[in-house]
Design a protein around this motif. Structure first.
Motif, PDB file in Angstrom:
ATOM      1  N   ASP A 260     -32.388   2.630 -52.681  1.00  0.00           N
ATOM      2  CA  ASP A 260     -33.418   2.089 -53.236  1.00  0.00           C
ATOM      3  C   ASP A 260     -34.478   1.416 -52.132  1.00  0.00           C
ATOM      4  OD1 ASP A 260     -32.314   2.148 -56.111  1.00  0.00           O
ATOM      5  OD2 ASP A 260     -30.768   0.527 -55.350  1.00  0.00           O
ATOM      6  N   VAL A 261     -35.638   1.566 -52.383  1.00  0.00           N
ATOM      7  CA  VAL A 261     -36.460   0.868 -51.489  1.00  0.00           C
ATOM      8  C   VAL A 261     -37.426  -0.238 -52.131  1.00  0.00           C
ATOM      9  CG1 VAL A 261     -38.623   1.512 -49.870  1.00  0.00           C
ATOM     10  CG2 VAL A 261     -36.654   3.333 -50.388  1.00  0.00           C
TER      11      VAL A 261
ATOM     12  N   LEU B 164     -39.954   5.490 -43.495  1.00  0.00           N
ATOM     13  CA  LEU B 164     -38.934   5.946 -44.515  1.00  0.00           C
ATOM     14  C   LEU B 164     -38.176   6.975 -43.842  1.00  0.00           C
ATOM     15  CD1 LEU B 164     -41.221   5.914 -47.800  1.00  0.00           C
ATOM     16  CD2 LEU B 164     -39.218   4.502 -47.104  1.00  0.00           C
TER      17      LEU B 164
ATOM     18  N   ILE C  33     -33.996   6.186 -44.678  1.00  0.00           N
ATOM     19  CA  ILE C  33     -33.420   6.449 -45.754  1.00  0.00           C
ATOM     20  C   ILE C  33     -32.040   6.948 -45.174  1.00  0.00           C
ATOM     21  CG2 ILE C  33     -33.470   8.201 -47.480  1.00  0.00           C
ATOM     22  CD1 ILE C  33     -36.475   7.858 -47.902  1.00  0.00           C
TER      23      ILE C  33
ATOM     24  N   ARG D 131     -35.351  11.946 -50.193  1.00  0.00           N
ATOM     25  CA  ARG D 131     -34.915  11.197 -51.504  1.00  0.00           C
ATOM     26  C   ARG D 131     -34.141  11.932 -52.367  1.00  0.00           C
ATOM     27  NH1 ARG D 131     -37.851   6.340 -52.255  1.00  0.00           N
ATOM     28  NH2 ARG D 131     -36.420   5.972 -53.982  1.00  0.00           N
ATOM     29  N   GLN D 132     -34.465  13.348 -52.480  1.00  0.00           N
ATOM     30  CA  GLN D 132     -33.277  14.141 -53.337  1.00  0.00           C
ATOM     31  C   GLN D 132     -32.029  14.254 -52.652  1.00  0.00           C
ATOM     32  OE1 GLN D 132     -35.394  18.009 -53.543  1.00  0.00           O
ATOM     33  NE2 GLN D 132     -35.431  17.799 -55.717  1.00  0.00           N
TER      34      GLN D 132
ATOM     35  N   ILE E  34     -39.938  13.274 -46.799  1.00  0.00           N
ATOM     36  CA  ILE E  34     -39.627  12.112 -47.535  1.00  0.00           C
ATOM     37  C   ILE E  34     -39.039  12.615 -48.680  1.00  0.00           C
ATOM     38  CG2 ILE E  34     -39.887  10.009 -48.597  1.00  0.00           C
ATOM     39  CD1 ILE E  34     -42.229   9.620 -46.180  1.00  0.00           C
ATOM     40  N   ALA E  35     -39.703  13.305 -49.405  1.00  0.00           N
ATOM     41  CA  ALA E  35     -39.340  13.803 -50.828  1.00  0.00           C
ATOM     42  C   ALA E  35     -38.168  14.614 -50.539  1.00  0.00           C
ATOM     43  CB  ALA E  35     -40.220  14.969 -51.219  1.00  0.00           C
TER      44      ALA E  35
ATOM     45  N   VAL F 286     -34.539  -0.856 -47.485  1.00  0.00           N
ATOM     46  CA  VAL F 286     -33.723   0.245 -47.928  1.00  0.00           C
ATOM     47  C   VAL F 286     -32.455   0.065 -48.027  1.00  0.00           C
ATOM     48  CG1 VAL F 286     -33.660   2.535 -47.505  1.00  0.00           C
ATOM     49  CG2 VAL F 286     -35.839   1.457 -46.837  1.00  0.00           C
TER      50      VAL F 286
ATOM     51  N   ALA G 286     -29.404   8.903 -52.118  1.00  0.00           N
ATOM     52  CA  ALA G 286     -29.868   8.013 -53.308  1.00  0.00           C
ATOM     53  C   ALA G 286     -29.902   6.594 -52.360  1.00  0.00           C
ATOM     54  CB  ALA G 286     -28.918   8.094 -54.370  1.00  0.00           C
TER      55      ALA G 286
END
Length: 339
Positions: free
Chosen positions: A81-82, A125, A129, A75-76, A71-72, A95, A79
């Motif tokens: 919004d959650v 997620l 994402i 997220r990198q 997940i990290a 999301v 981009a």
């Protein structure tokens, strides 16, 4: 090697095949990245799908901890919004692409994987994402009720509640539903449930790492259990396999169309265009193949993608070309069918 003396399959009168031990090489059709990932498995512990003796609360923490590094990275790379909110009285993750610019007319509902007992919100997620960012879509991931606290049809009832609420803002033909593993099976259940309960059918559905019949159906669980090991093969002594769903389907008829619509052509005929994704090493290969065949027989437009040398829910792995190709196919499918 002298193949004339190699062990051969033994075909028994009841149709069972006794398969000799053999070495399965990495597919020469796999990408270099996928081959490298396969080689890494020699240094990785086997994934315990059943969770061993861990209580369900601990198991949920384990899964989210396991998913956290991925997940990290997502997220990198992407981009988004959650927002944690409720729709139709059900908790969801909303999301969207960061900074706005999403498609205002279409929405996707995500149903996370996790054997109907775990996966919120780590798996949710991972599934939401990249689809939101790459598709410029709003993705609503549903925290549907799971076992051991709940039983079928609790999950699909929650999905229907979210779907019904979204109909206030979106035409049904512009709502897509997708999920991986248990979420893929739940997506098939939703496609059966909606028209049977007075709701208009969704515009399109994506059944990934699953089918419209149980995960243990067919031959692939036996093969996958020995060549992939993400899930154990059915017991050799014929005893019942470990219930990785923690009782989610307890008391449910094995052919209940609300649980396993793949057995019922009349139910399958109500499905919208469907995309099914599986892999040659996946335990869900047989359910996926069977579900695709049933949909075609029922006159439904169905597309089946089988990743060569790929395991369960390989579309989660965007770091390999096969995983990115699968995600690109998902995006193209919904763009075409949610017109």
């Amino acid at each position: 090697m002298d193949t004339s003396t190699a062990a051969k399959p033994c075909f028994l009168p009841d149709g069972t095949v006794e398969v000799p031990a053999f070495a399965l090489p990495i597919s020469d059709l796999a990408s270099p990245e996928a081959a490298a990932m396969q080689r890494l498995r020699a240094t990785m512990p086997a994934f315990d799908a059943a969770g061993g003796d861990t209580d369900i609360a601990g198991r949920r923490i384990q899964i989210n901890t396991y998913m956290a590094p991925q997940i990290a990275r997502l997220r990198q790379e992407f981009a988004v919004d959650v927002a944690r909110t409720t729709i139709g009285g059900i908790e969801v993750l909303d999301v969207t692409p960061a900074g706005g610019g999403r498609d205002p007319d279409r929405v996707l509902i995500n149903l996370h994987g996790g054997a109907f007992c775990v996966g919120w919100d780590g798996v949710a997620l991972v599934e939401s994402i990249p689809i939101a960012a790459l598709g410029n879509w709003r993705v609503v991931s549903v925290n549907y009720r799971m076992a051991p606290e709940h039983r079928h049809p609790a999950g699909v009832e929650d999905v229907a509640a979210v779907y019904a609420a979204l109909l206030a803002d979106y035409a049904p033909g512009r709502i897509g539903i997708y999920g991986g593993s248990a979420g893929g099976a739940l997506t098939a259940q939703a496609a059966a449930w909606l028209p049977a309960h007075g709701l208009p059918q969704a515009g399109a559905v994506g059944v990934f790492g699953a089918g419209g019949v149980p995960f243990g159906a067919g031959q692939s669980p036996y093969v996958s259990g020995h060549i992939d090991a993400s899930f154990p093969p059915p017991p050799a002594d014929g005893s019942a396999p470990v219930d990785i769903t923690h009782g989610y389907f307890d008391g449910c008829d094995p052919r209940d169309p609300t649980a396993w619509p793949g057995y019922h052509l009349d139910v399958m005929a109500s499905f919208p265009p469907t995309l099914i994704i599986t892999g040659t090493r996946a335990m869900d290969l047989s359910p996926a193949i069977y579900t695709n065949s049933q949909l075609l027989k029922a006159g439904v437009r169905s597309t089946l993608i089988v990743g060569e040398g790929m395991g369960h829910c390989y579309h989660y792995q965007l770091g390999i070309p096969e995983g990115r190709d699968a995600v690109d196919a998902i995006l193209a499918f919904f763009r075409e069918n949610l017109a």
